[in-house]
Design a protein around this motif. Structure first.
Motif, PDB file in Angstrom:
ATOM      1  N   LEU A  98       0.818  -1.213   0.000  1.00 15.36           N
ATOM      2  CA  LEU A  98       0.000   0.000   0.000  1.00 15.36           C
ATOM      3  C   LEU A  98       0.851   1.263   0.000  1.00 15.36           C
ATOM      4  CD1 LEU A  98      -2.756  -1.128   2.536  1.00 15.36           C
ATOM      5  CD2 LEU A  98      -2.907  -1.046   0.040  1.00 15.36           C
ATOM      6  N   GLY A  99       2.068   1.149   0.522  1.00 18.03           N
ATOM      7  CA  GLY A  99       2.936   2.319   0.555  1.00 18.03           C
ATOM      8  C   GLY A  99       3.765   2.516  -0.698  1.00 18.03           C
ATOM      9  N   VAL A 100       3.676   1.556  -1.632  1.00 12.96           N
ATOM     10  CA  VAL A 100       4.534   1.642  -2.817  1.00 12.96           C
ATOM     11  C   VAL A 100       3.751   1.438  -4.117  1.00 12.96           C
ATOM     12  CG1 VAL A 100       6.606   0.913  -1.578  1.00 12.96           C
ATOM     13  CG2 VAL A 100       5.135  -0.823  -2.635  1.00 12.96           C
ATOM     14  N   LEU A 101       2.429   1.541  -4.054  1.00  9.60           N
ATOM     15  CA  LEU A 101       1.619   1.247  -5.231  1.00  9.60           C
ATOM     16  C   LEU A 101       1.942   2.156  -6.413  1.00  9.60           C
ATOM     17  CD1 LEU A 101      -1.897   0.542  -3.664  1.00  9.60           C
ATOM     18  CD2 LEU A 101      -0.401  -1.081  -4.826  1.00  9.60           C
ATOM     19  N   ASP A 102       2.324   3.383  -6.128  1.00 11.63           N
ATOM     20  CA  ASP A 102       2.568   4.347  -7.201  1.00 11.63           C
ATOM     21  C   ASP A 102       4.053   4.604  -7.415  1.00 11.63           C
ATOM     22  OD1 ASP A 102      -0.194   4.728  -7.591  1.00 11.63           O
ATOM     23  OD2 ASP A 102      -0.244   6.110  -5.890  1.00 11.63           O
ATOM     24  N   SER A 103       4.883   3.644  -7.017  1.00  8.48           N
ATOM     25  CA  SER A 103       6.326   3.854  -7.134  1.00  8.48           C
ATOM     26  C   SER A 103       7.007   2.541  -7.480  1.00  8.48           C
ATOM     27  CB  SER A 103       6.893   4.405  -5.820  1.00  8.48           C
ATOM     28  OG  SER A 103       6.731   3.460  -4.766  1.00  8.48           O
ATOM     29  N   GLU A 104       8.311   2.615  -7.657  1.00  8.61           N
ATOM     30  CA  GLU A 104       9.130   1.423  -7.843  1.00  8.61           C
ATOM     31  C   GLU A 104       9.888   1.192  -6.539  1.00  8.61           C
ATOM     32  OE1 GLU A 104       9.007  -0.606 -10.362  1.00  8.61           O
ATOM     33  OE2 GLU A 104       7.563   0.677 -11.378  1.00  8.61           O
ATOM     34  N   PRO A 105       9.476   0.205  -5.742  1.00  8.35           N
ATOM     35  CA  PRO A 105      10.019   0.031  -4.391  1.00  8.35           C
ATOM     36  C   PRO A 105      11.417  -0.576  -4.382  1.00  8.35           C
ATOM     37  CG  PRO A 105       8.467  -1.702  -4.872  1.00  8.35           C
ATOM     38  CD  PRO A 105       8.435  -0.781  -6.060  1.00  8.35           C
ATOM     39  N   LYS A 106      12.391   0.172  -4.884  1.00  9.15           N
ATOM     40  CA  LYS A 106      13.748  -0.354  -4.979  1.00  9.15           C
ATOM     41  C   LYS A 106      14.363  -0.611  -3.603  1.00  9.15           C
ATOM     42  CE  LYS A 106      14.590   2.035  -9.370  1.00  9.15           C
ATOM     43  NZ  LYS A 106      15.410   3.049 -10.081  1.00  9.15           N
ATOM     44  N   ASP A 107      13.940   0.163  -2.609  1.00 11.53           N
ATOM     45  CA  ASP A 107      14.534   0.036  -1.279  1.00 11.53           C
ATOM     46  C   ASP A 107      13.710  -0.855  -0.351  1.00 11.53           C
ATOM     47  OD1 ASP A 107      16.606   1.762  -2.014  1.00 11.53           O
ATOM     48  OD2 ASP A 107      15.403   3.530  -1.502  1.00 11.53           O
ATOM     49  N   ASP A 108      12.675  -1.488  -0.869  1.00 12.13           N
ATOM     50  CA  ASP A 108      11.832  -2.344  -0.046  1.00 12.13           C
ATOM     51  C   ASP A 108      11.556  -3.643  -0.805  1.00 12.13           C
ATOM     52  OD1 ASP A 108       9.975  -3.577   1.569  1.00 12.13           O
ATOM     53  OD2 ASP A 108       8.845  -1.753   1.998  1.00 12.13           O
ATOM     54  N   PRO A 109      12.470  -4.611  -0.702  1.00 16.62           N
ATOM     55  CA  PRO A 109      12.297  -5.854  -1.462  1.00 16.62           C
ATOM     56  C   PRO A 109      11.083  -6.656  -1.032  1.00 16.62           C
ATOM     57  CG  PRO A 109      14.101  -6.067   0.107  1.00 16.62           C
ATOM     58  CD  PRO A 109      13.710  -4.621   0.099  1.00 16.62           C
ATOM     59  N   LEU A 110      10.677  -6.524   0.224  1.00 11.71           N
ATOM     60  CA  LEU A 110       9.506  -7.260   0.687  1.00 11.71           C
ATOM     61  C   LEU A 110       8.250  -6.766  -0.024  1.00 11.71           C
ATOM     62  CD1 LEU A 110      10.278  -7.352   4.520  1.00 11.71           C
ATOM     63  CD2 LEU A 110      10.421  -9.259   2.930  1.00 11.71           C
ATOM     64  N   ALA A 111       8.059  -5.450  -0.013  1.00  6.59           N
ATOM     65  CA  ALA A 111       6.904  -4.888  -0.707  1.00  6.59           C
ATOM     66  C   ALA A 111       7.038  -5.082  -2.212  1.00  6.59           C
ATOM     67  CB  ALA A 111       6.767  -3.403  -0.373  1.00  6.59           C
ATOM     68  N   GLY A 112       8.256  -4.955  -2.713  1.00  2.00           N
ATOM     69  CA  GLY A 112       8.469  -5.065  -4.147  1.00  2.00           C
ATOM     70  C   GLY A 112       8.106  -6.421  -4.708  1.00  2.00           C
ATOM     71  N   SER A 113       8.437  -7.486  -3.971  1.00  2.00           N
ATOM     72  CA  SER A 113       8.141  -8.824  -4.477  1.00  2.00           C
ATOM     73  C   SER A 113       6.640  -9.065  -4.532  1.00  2.00           C
ATOM     74  CB  SER A 113       8.820  -9.885  -3.609  1.00  2.00           C
ATOM     75  OG  SER A 113       8.313  -9.865  -2.282  1.00  2.00           O
ATOM     76  N   HIS A 114       5.918  -8.589  -3.525  1.00  2.00           N
ATOM     77  CA  HIS A 114       4.462  -8.743  -3.523  1.00  2.00           C
ATOM     78  C   HIS A 114       3.818  -7.894  -4.610  1.00  2.00           C
ATOM     79  CE1 HIS A 114       4.192 -11.219   0.061  1.00  2.00           C
ATOM     80  NE2 HIS A 114       5.013 -10.402   0.679  1.00  2.00           N
ATOM     81  N   LEU A 115       4.322  -6.674  -4.781  1.00  2.00           N
ATOM     82  CA  LEU A 115       3.757  -5.790  -5.794  1.00  2.00           C
ATOM     83  C   LEU A 115       3.955  -6.363  -7.190  1.00  2.00           C
ATOM     84  CD1 LEU A 115       2.320  -3.131  -6.352  1.00  2.00           C
ATOM     85  CD2 LEU A 115       4.560  -2.007  -6.428  1.00  2.00           C
ATOM     86  N   ALA A 116       5.090  -7.001  -7.430  1.00  2.00           N
ATOM     87  CA  ALA A 116       5.353  -7.593  -8.741  1.00  2.00           C
ATOM     88  C   ALA A 116       4.331  -8.684  -9.056  1.00  2.00           C
ATOM     89  CB  ALA A 116       6.768  -8.168  -8.782  1.00  2.00           C
ATOM     90  N   VAL A 117       3.975  -9.469  -8.059  1.00  2.00           N
ATOM     91  CA  VAL A 117       2.976 -10.520  -8.255  1.00  2.00           C
ATOM     92  C   VAL A 117       1.609  -9.896  -8.531  1.00  2.00           C
ATOM     93  CG1 VAL A 117       1.758 -12.424  -7.151  1.00  2.00           C
ATOM     94  CG2 VAL A 117       4.230 -12.200  -6.880  1.00  2.00           C
ATOM     95  N   GLU A 118       1.240  -8.906  -7.728  1.00  2.00           N
ATOM     96  CA  GLU A 118      -0.043  -8.248  -7.949  1.00  2.00           C
ATOM     97  C   GLU A 118      -0.150  -7.705  -9.373  1.00  2.00           C
ATOM     98  OE1 GLU A 118      -1.239  -5.306  -5.215  1.00  2.00           O
ATOM     99  OE2 GLU A 118      -1.087  -6.576  -3.433  1.00  2.00           O
ATOM    100  N   ARG A 119       0.879  -6.990  -9.814  1.00  2.00           N
ATOM    101  CA  ARG A 119       0.841  -6.368 -11.134  1.00  2.00           C
ATOM    102  C   ARG A 119       0.741  -7.415 -12.239  1.00  2.00           C
ATOM    103  NH1 ARG A 119       5.477  -1.625 -10.199  1.00  2.00           N
ATOM    104  NH2 ARG A 119       4.050  -0.084  -9.277  1.00  2.00           N
ATOM    105  N   ALA A 120       1.460  -8.519 -12.078  1.00  2.00           N
ATOM    106  CA  ALA A 120       1.428  -9.561 -13.110  1.00  2.00           C
ATOM    107  C   ALA A 120       0.039 -10.172 -13.227  1.00  2.00           C
ATOM    108  CB  ALA A 120       2.464 -10.638 -12.799  1.00  2.00           C
ATOM    109  N   LEU A 121      -0.605 -10.444 -12.115  1.00  2.00           N
ATOM    110  CA  LEU A 121      -1.940 -11.050 -12.171  1.00  2.00           C
ATOM    111  C   LEU A 121      -2.985 -10.048 -12.629  1.00  2.00           C
ATOM    112  CD1 LEU A 121      -2.714 -13.985 -11.525  1.00  2.00           C
ATOM    113  CD2 LEU A 121      -0.480 -13.351 -10.629  1.00  2.00           C
ATOM    114  N   LEU A 122      -2.871  -8.799 -12.188  1.00  2.00           N
ATOM    115  CA  LEU A 122      -3.843  -7.795 -12.598  1.00  2.00           C
ATOM    116  C   LEU A 122      -3.728  -7.467 -14.082  1.00  2.00           C
ATOM    117  CD1 LEU A 122      -3.631  -5.393  -9.517  1.00  2.00           C
ATOM    118  CD2 LEU A 122      -5.532  -6.905 -10.117  1.00  2.00           C
ATOM    119  N   ALA A 123      -2.551  -7.701 -14.650  1.00  2.00           N
ATOM    120  CA  ALA A 123      -2.361  -7.475 -16.087  1.00  2.00           C
ATOM    121  C   ALA A 123      -2.863  -8.633 -16.926  1.00  2.00           C
ATOM    122  CB  ALA A 123      -0.881  -7.220 -16.381  1.00  2.00           C
TER     123      ALA A 123
END
Length: 285
Positions: A98-123
Motif C-alpha cells: 500500500l505504501g509503494v503502489l505508485d512507485s518502484e520500491p527499490k529500497d523495499d524488497p519485501l513490498a516489491g516482491s508482492h507488488l510484482a505478483v499483484e501487477r502480473a496477475l492484474l495485467a
C-alpha cells in the motif's frame, strides 16, 4: 477445482481443511510434494513456482487458484493458468504494497516482491482478488527457541507496533473470497484486532505460557549479526526500517476479517494459546 499453492504453509493447510470440509474439489501443490499429507481424496502435486515446467500438470482442470506471492516466473504462471481455464486467482500479498503502489520500491524488497505478483496477475485476463495481510502473529514463533531455553528475546525496537493476525483468520478470509462470488476481484487489507508493540506481545506470551520472558534491547547491527545466515541482509534491512517506522506508533487496523468471516479477528493471546507447545517444550540442557 481449486488449486492451493505453497501447500506446506500454515495458511494453506488450514484453507485446505476448510475447502475439503465443504466437499469442494481441491488440489494442493508444493515444491516438496513428498512432504504433503493431504486428507484422503485430495490430490497432491509437484508445483515449484520457480520452475514453469511444473505449471501445466498442476493447473490442469483447475478453475481457481490460491497463490502465495512469489515473483519468480509469475507472468508465466498467469499465462499457463489462463490457458488452463483458470478464471479466478486469490493472491496472498501484503499490506506493505500500500505504501509503494505508485512507485518502484527499490529500497523495499519485501513490498516489491508482492507488488510484482499483484501487477502480473492484474495485467492478466484472470479475475484477481488480493488479500493484503499486515503482520502475521506467527512471526512470534521466532522467539520460541530463546523462550524454551530460558534466554532473553533480542529486540532492536521493543516499542515497534505490529498488528498480529492469526493464520486461521487469514485462511478463513481466503475461504470466503474463494467461495463467495461477491468478493471476486476485491482488494482486502487484513489486520489482527490490536496494534501491539513487541514488548506487549512478549508480556502476553509470558502470561499465556506462565514463564518469565526477558527482553534484551539490542542495536540494529547486533540484531543483524544475530540473524545472519537466517535472514538475507536485504530483507533484514527492510524489516529494521519498517520496525523503526512504527516504533511508538500504533498501526492502522481494519475490520476486514470480521466482514469476510463473520467473526472478529482472533487476539494475539489466542494465537499464543494455540501454539503454547512451541514455547513450553523441555528446555535445552
Amino acid at each position: 477445482m481449486i488449486l492451493i499453492t505453497g501447500g506446506r504453509g500454515a495458511v494453506a493447510t488450514r484453507l485446505l481443511a476448510l475447502l475439503h470440509a465443504d466437499g469442494i474439489p481441491v488440489r494442493v501443490g508444493s515444491a516438496a510434494r513428498a512432504d504433503l499429507t493431504p486428507p484422503p481424496g485430495v490430490e497432491a502435486v509437484t508445483l515449484d513456482l520457480t520452475d514453469p515446467e511444473t505449471f501445466p500438470a498442476a493447473l490442469a482442470g483447475v478453475t481457481s487458484v490460491f497463490l502465495y506471492a512469489t515473483p519468480d516466473h509469475v507472468t508465466e504462471f498467469a499465462e499457463h493458468a489462463h490457458r488452463a481455464g483458470v478464471s479466478h486467482v486469490v493472491v496472498l500479498s501484503s499490506s506493505s504494497v500500500l505504501g509503494v503502489l505508485d512507485s518502484e520500491p527499490k529500497d523495499d524488497p519485501l513490498a516489491g516482491s508482492h507488488l510484482a505478483v499483484e501487477r502480473a496477475l492484474l495485467a492478466s485476463p484472470i479475475a484477481t482478488t488480493l488479500l493484503r495481510p499486515g503482520s502475521f502473529a506467527s512471526n512470534a514463533a521466532s522467539w520460541a527457541w530463546p523462550v524454551r531455553a530460558g534466554q532473553p528475546v533480542s529486540l532492536p525496537f521493543p516499542g515497534a507496533h505490529t498488528d498480529p493476525l492469526h493464520e486461521s483468520d487469514l485462511a478463513e478470509a481466503a475461504h470466503a473470497v474463494l467461495t463467495d462470488p461477491r468478493h471476486r476481484g476485491g482488494r482486502f487489507t487484513l489486520t489482527g484486532p490490536e496494534s501491539l508493540t513487541f514488548a506487549e506481545q512478549i508480556d502476553r506470551l509470558a502470561a499465556v505460557t506462565g514463564r518469565a520472558i526477558a527482553v534484551k534491547h539490542v542495536t540494529a547491527e547486533e540484531w543483524r549479526k544475530e540473524t545472519d545466515g537466517h535472514i538475507p541482509a536485504v530483507y533484514a534491512d527492510a524489516l529494521l526500517a519498517w520496525w523503526e517506522s512504527t516504533d511508538g506508533r500504533p498501526v492502522a487496523l481494519t475490520r476486514t476479517v470480521e466482514e469476510l468471516t463473520g467473526h472478529p479477528a482472533r487476539p494475539f493471546t489466542v494465537w499464543a494459546t494455540d501454539h503454547i507447545a512451541d514455547f513450553t517444550a523441555s528446555r535445552a540442557s
